[in-house]
Design an enzyme around this catalytic site. Structure first.
Site, PDB file in Angstrom:
ATOM      1  N   ASN A  88      30.506  44.544  48.226  1.00 39.87           N
ATOM      2  CA  ASN A  88      30.914  45.855  48.728  1.00 39.87           C
ATOM      3  C   ASN A  88      31.954  45.676  49.829  1.00 39.87           C
ATOM      4  O   ASN A  88      31.815  44.788  50.675  1.00 39.87           O
ATOM      5  CB  ASN A  88      29.699  46.615  49.267  1.00 39.87           C
ATOM      6  N   HIS A 101      29.395  39.238  52.116  1.00 43.75           N
ATOM      7  CA  HIS A 101      28.236  38.776  51.348  1.00 43.75           C
ATOM      8  C   HIS A 101      28.355  39.266  49.908  1.00 43.75           C
ATOM      9  O   HIS A 101      28.921  40.319  49.640  1.00 43.75           O
ATOM     10  CB  HIS A 101      26.916  39.266  51.963  1.00 43.75           C
TER      11      HIS A 101
END
Ligand code: 5GP
Ligand code: ZN
Length: 115
Positions: A88, A101
């Site tokens: 994201n 991440h």
């Protein structure tokens, strides 16, 4: 290392986290609020805020993240059934933690669609 970043604190051992694998550049951590039976976060040890903050010098880290995700998926038993890798970026992307991440999601049939 960012003094205020939760993922930096987990990677350094200052805050507890269920770390599944770690090397000098990449760490895999079980997500605290799993969205699937297998939900692991794979991230650089170094504090890189997001994909948008990546530099040429960091580019190899994304490849190493994918390779760690591949190994973790195998150990978690989802390599054959399949899984999803998601990164994201920013507000509209749904990024809530400003430390790059990759989500590894698996263990159930994930819905189609891109949000
Ligand atoms: P994002 O929304 O930024 O793509 O994903 C952040 C993820 O980090 C979420 O899935 C959330 O559950 C997870 N998370 C947030 N804080 C912690 C924490 O302290 N420990 C762990 N293991 N996961 C966390
Ligand atoms: Zn960080």
């Amino acid at each position: 290392m960012s003094e205020t970043c939760i993922f930096c604190k987990i990677a350094s051992g200052e805050v507890k986290g269920e770390i599944l694998e770690m090397d000098e550049e990449v760490v895999a951590l079980r997500d605290i609020h799993p969205q699937a039976p297998v939900h692991v976060l794979v991230m650089p040890v170094k504090h890189i805020e997001s994909v948008a903050a990546l530099t040429e010098g960091d580019a190899h880290v994304l490849g190493r993240m994918a390779l760690m995700a591949q190994r973790v998926a195998r150990r978690e038993g989802v390599a054959e059934s399949g899984y999803r890798l998601v990164v994201n970026q920013g507000e509209h992307g749904g990024q809530t933690v400003a430390h790059l991440h990759m989500h590894l999601l698996g263990g159930r049939q994930l819905r189609g669609g891109m949000g």
